[in-house]
Design an enzyme around this catalytic site. Structure first.
Site, PDB file in Angstrom:
ATOM      1  N   CYS A  46       0.983  -0.923  -0.332  1.00 49.16           N
ATOM      2  CA  CYS A  46       0.038   0.704  -0.049  1.00 49.16           C
ATOM      3  C   CYS A  46       0.805   1.204  -0.249  1.00 49.16           C
ATOM      4  CB  CYS A  46      -1.290   0.151   0.962  1.00 49.16           C
ATOM      5  SG  CYS A  46      -1.562  -1.400   1.524  1.00 49.16           S
ATOM      6  N   HIS A  90      -2.630   8.862   6.023  1.00 45.41           N
ATOM      7  CA  HIS A  90      -2.694   7.353   5.008  1.00 45.41           C
ATOM      8  C   HIS A  90      -4.063   6.981   5.523  1.00 45.41           C
ATOM      9  CE1 HIS A  90      -1.762   3.191   3.389  1.00 45.41           C
ATOM     10  NE2 HIS A  90      -2.060   2.526   4.102  1.00 45.41           N
ATOM     11  N   HIS A 121      -9.513   3.088  -0.041  1.00 44.34           N
ATOM     12  CA  HIS A 121      -7.935   2.337  -0.314  1.00 44.34           C
ATOM     13  C   HIS A 121      -7.584   1.714  -0.961  1.00 44.34           C
ATOM     14  CE1 HIS A 121      -4.341   1.968   0.637  1.00 44.34           C
ATOM     15  NE2 HIS A 121      -4.373   1.059   1.668  1.00 44.34           N
TER      16      HIS A 121
END
Lengths: 363, 84, 394
Positions: free
Chosen positions: C155, C288, C321
């Site tokens: 990620c 994030h 995400h």
């Protein structure tokens, strides 16, 4: 480009485990080809493959710490530990160490194991452990965790060009001073998927050595393993060799040129179409060598080539090309000695990489 | 095989606790931290294993936390759910 | 040869659930709209239907993975923004550095199902993967000659790709770099994240006390980075600057962040050191902020410690995400917010969590200053941070 020193080598592959085994296999021109069985619609298929062992991990890591770690990551871990040990950095402060892993296909066995968990028992039984271990950077993560390496970490997946591509970034890290050393490695794994694809795309496997440069013949044998190099900025201390330049990209009209004094170490690996591209690319007067028949056909083989080049440059003597009869490139003789090697990797129709390595100038 | 023994076998085999045999697992030993030394990734794997082997869905970790105290606690949880 | 920081950014492109171009995305963000819904492009036998952020109205050509097609879409916008046409590109050495998680994985469920069922499946799904390497697709499409790198740092890939591309420019590896990230939604990541029990069955709530996890999304974003020599030669304007990049590994756990955020702290410190920028200069942080209990706790505590009082937000409430694309999408949003002097509210947040280091901004908020920070935390303990600045920041 700033010059880089190769300080340590850590390898596991079909030839054995550790830099001494690799050197012995290169010297003797022989490696151990195993046979694997892969399921197929026609029943179990037997095919040759270079398999890598990871038993020696016991020397470095308690067994308990490996309980969730798959074969792919184990190969990487072993390569990493062996390279650090070989470079005299095992147990040193690793706070300024970067970790770079290149892999063509990643942990394909675990990737399939995750799919199996869904296929067998439904979406609700998807295995989180397999999922976490199938993520491409799992090996780099496991290496960093086991070593306590807290520097930058990078995993690159560029199929056949993974190794030279990753080396571009690793070189910059050293040039920028982000890190003092890079544990640079490549890992690829033989799995049902890789074996089955080899069968479907390349046909029945013959039990004869890879003949990387022969015309028209398909002779690739899949391989697995890990090859790690411990890289630092060039200094006065002892090293295998230096890496002078890393050049990679795609060719359209341009032709590649190579340093006159360099031995060309070819990444040809028995794949027919690739062999043809090497023959078309390498100038007629070149001095060439090729050792893929020691470790097999896999994207990570490019890192084994770098390890082989480092060993040659350390002692200045070129190993004979294994099974030279099949490797005769229009009768070009292999030189006995060299002080410079250009590791040439070609892929697809126009991708290329040339990594130039030089023998250390002793004071 | 009773639920406790089945659970122990699952723990050893599916969570790869290779150095242990099912018989060596204490019914009351904590599964996580000290005890068996399992962690958060094992916890979610255990949720899947309970689903797979007993057909019981543990919806969230709040539920899991109580059930995963020990083999005894997990067996009691599974028995309770199966009886529903 | 290492050129000094900063590195000019001359073009931006973006596609995600919030919009198919950057302007549309920003309008969505400032309006506070979001519409995660159950997946429409694939089915799941999972009893709970977890919402996702799909890109609607985008169809990939059959020969390419959706991931790579999304990447190409964003590249076209970024090149147009940078004023780089095919002819100009041909005269330059252009590298491509793209983050992804699924874009290069040998992971096709139908192929695996058929194979396991004892059939000889059609190889096309595998061949599609082999011809869809996200970085290679871009190089091929535009005839680019420089290095190609598909970064698979989970990620954090998108943020790392941008930072690595900057180091290529600094080292003279290429004149121009196309950098970013791309990822598509699919059953593998959907089931994978559900199995980790970090997926929210309602719209995600980053930094909220009642957060339960993330929603997955898909998309791509690309940035054009350019050397000063090239910019001088072709007289291109810098839209923004990359002022620093830092990355560090927690070396702690495969799936959980280190509770004290050690790696993130190192990464932030390294990013600051590139241009000698201090925390006081940062006008906001694009966090994030996945909405998972662990991530948001660690991240907010580190921010409270290192950047106290600096407004922060997560844009994942608008995009989901997007994994390997996230860092790139968020970098592009960060630049667009700096240009507008305004950040959108952190969607999904309503109830402060006393265990966190602070609360994100609610509703569109004016920001002053020329520098912002965007960060990514990933599986494997990867932490990556970039500092972005307006034209005047360099």
């Amino acid at each position: 480009m700033m010059r880089i020193a190769v300080k340590g080598i850590g390898v596991t592959g079909g030839f054995g485990c550790g830099v001494a085994d690799l050197a012995a296999a290169l010297k003797g021109g022989i490696s151990r080809v195993s046979e694997i069985t892969v399921p197929s619609a026609q029943g179990p298929l037997q095919m040759p493959a270079f398999r890598a062992e990871t038993e020696r991990l016991d020397e470095f890591v308690p067994k308990r710490a490996l309980r969730r770690i798959d074969h792919y990551s184990k190969m990487g871990l072993l390569g990493a530990y062996l390279a650090l040990a070989d470079g005299g950095m095992l147990g040193s402060d690793l706070s300024r160490l970067g970790v770079v892993v290149a892999s063509g296909y990643g942990a394909t066995a675990t990737t399939f194991a995750f799919l199996d968990s869904i296929i067998g028992d439904g979406d609700i039984c998807a295995s989180p452990t397999h999922f976490a271990n199938s993520v491409h950077n799992s090996a780099a993560a496991n290496i960093s965790i086991m070593l306590g390496a807290k520097g930058p970490s990078l995993t690159v997946s560029q199929f056949d060009m993974s190794v030279p591509s990753a080396l571009v970034s690793a070189s910059q890290w050293l040039a920028e001073g982000r890190v003092d050393a890079v544990l640079f490695g490549a890992i690829d794994e033989v799995s049902d998927l890789i074996g089955y694809l080899q069968h479907r795309q390349r046909g029945p496997q013959r039990a004869c050595p890879i003949s990387p440069l022969s015309t028209g013949e398909e002779s690739s044998i899949i391989g697995e393993g890990a090859a790690f190099l411990l890289l630092t900025r060039k200094d006065d201390s002892l090293a295998y060799c230096t890496i002078e330049t890393v050049d990679t990209g795609s060719l359209y009209q341009e032709e590649l040129s190579f340093p006159d004094d360099a031995l060309l170490l070819l990444g040809a690996d028995g794949r027919r179409e690739l062999g043809a591209r090497y023959r078309a690319t390498v100038p007629g007067h070149s001095r060439v060598a090729c050792y893929t028949s020691i470790y097999g056909s896999m994207p990570a083989a490019a890192a084994f080539d770098l390890a082989a080049a480092a060993l040659i440059l350390q002692n200045g003597r070129v190993y004979p090309i294994p099974g030279a009869a099949g490797c005769d490139m229009d009768g070009i003789p292999v030189p006995l000695e060299t002080t410079r090697i250009c590791a040439l990797k070609l892929a697809g129709i126009n991708e290329y990489a040339a990594v130039t390595l030089s023998r250390l100038q002793l004071p | 095989m009773d639920i406790k023994n089945k659970l122990k076998k699952i723990l050893v085999e599916d969570l790869n606790l290779e150095e242990l045999t099912p018989e060596q697992i204490d019914d009351n030993a904590p599964l996580f931290g000290e005890g068996l030394g399992l962690d958060s990734l094992d916890a979610v794997e255990l949720v899947v294993l309970v689903q797979k082997h007993f057909g019981i869905e543990i919806k969230d970790m709040e539920e899991g936390r109580t059930a995963f105290q020990s083999v005894n606690a997990l067996a009691a949880y599974i028995e309770g759910r199966l009886a529903q | 040869m290492t050129h000094p920081w900063p590195i000019a950014i001359t073009g931006l492109g973006c596609i995600c659930a919030a919009g198919t171009n950057l302007d549309d995305c920003m309008e969505t963000l400032y309006s506070g709209r979001r519409a995660p819904a159950a997946p429409t492009r694939f089915t799941s036998s999972h009893p709970t239907r977890y919402p996702v952020f799909e890109v609607s109205g985008f169809n990939e050509p059959p020969e390419l993975l959706r991931t790579s097609a999304l990447g190409l879409h964003a590249v076209r916008d970024a090149l147009a923004d940078a004023g780089l046409d095919l002819e100009t590109l041909r005269g330059l050495r252009v590298g491509v550095c793209v983050g992804t998680t699924v874009g290069s994985a040998m992971n096709n469920e139908q192929f695996c199902r058929d194979y396991r069922a004892g059939l000889d499946p059609d190889l096309e799904p595998i061949e599609r993967i082999m011809r869809s390497n996200p970085a290679a697709v871009i190089a091929r499409e535009f005839g680019l000659t420089g290095p190609c790198q598909t970064v698979v740092n989970a990620c954090a890939s998108g943020t790392d790709a941008v930072g690595l591309a900057a180091s290529w420019i600094r080292g003279g590896v290429c004149d121009v770099a196309i950098a970013g990230g791309a990822d598509e939604l699919g059953r593998i990541t959907y089931n994978g994240f559900i199995s980790l029990m970090i997926t929210d069955d309602s719209p995600c709530k980053p930094f909220d006390r009642n957060r339960k996890g993330l929603n997955l999304g898909e998309g791509a974003a690309m940035l054009v980075l350019e050397s000063e020599e090239t910019r001088t030669k072709r007289r291109s304007r810098a839209r923004s600057y990359l002022l620093g990049y830092g990355s560090a590994c927690d070396a702690h756990h495969l799936t959980a962040p280190k509770p004290d955020g050690e790696g993130l702290r190192y990464a932030i410190a390294e990013a600051f050191s590139c241009c000698g920028i201090s925390a006081e200069a940062v006008s906001f942080v694009n966090a994030h902020g996945t909405g998972t209990p662990d991530n948001d706790r660690v991240e907010s505590l580190v921010l409270a410690d290192l950047l106290p009082g600096v407004p922060f937000l997560s844009t994942k409430g608008y995009t989901g995400h997007t994994l390997g694309a996230a860092g790139a999408i968020e970098a592009v949003f960060t630049i667009a917010c700096l240009e507008r002097g305004m950040i959108p509210g952190s969607a999904g947040f309503s109830t402060p969590d006393p265990d966190l280091g602070g609360t994100p901004v609610e509703g569109s908020t004016k920001v002053e200053g020329m520098v912002a920070l965007s960060e990514s935390l990933a599986f494997g303990g990867n932490n990556s941070v970039i500092l972005l600045g307006t034209r005047g920041a360099a």
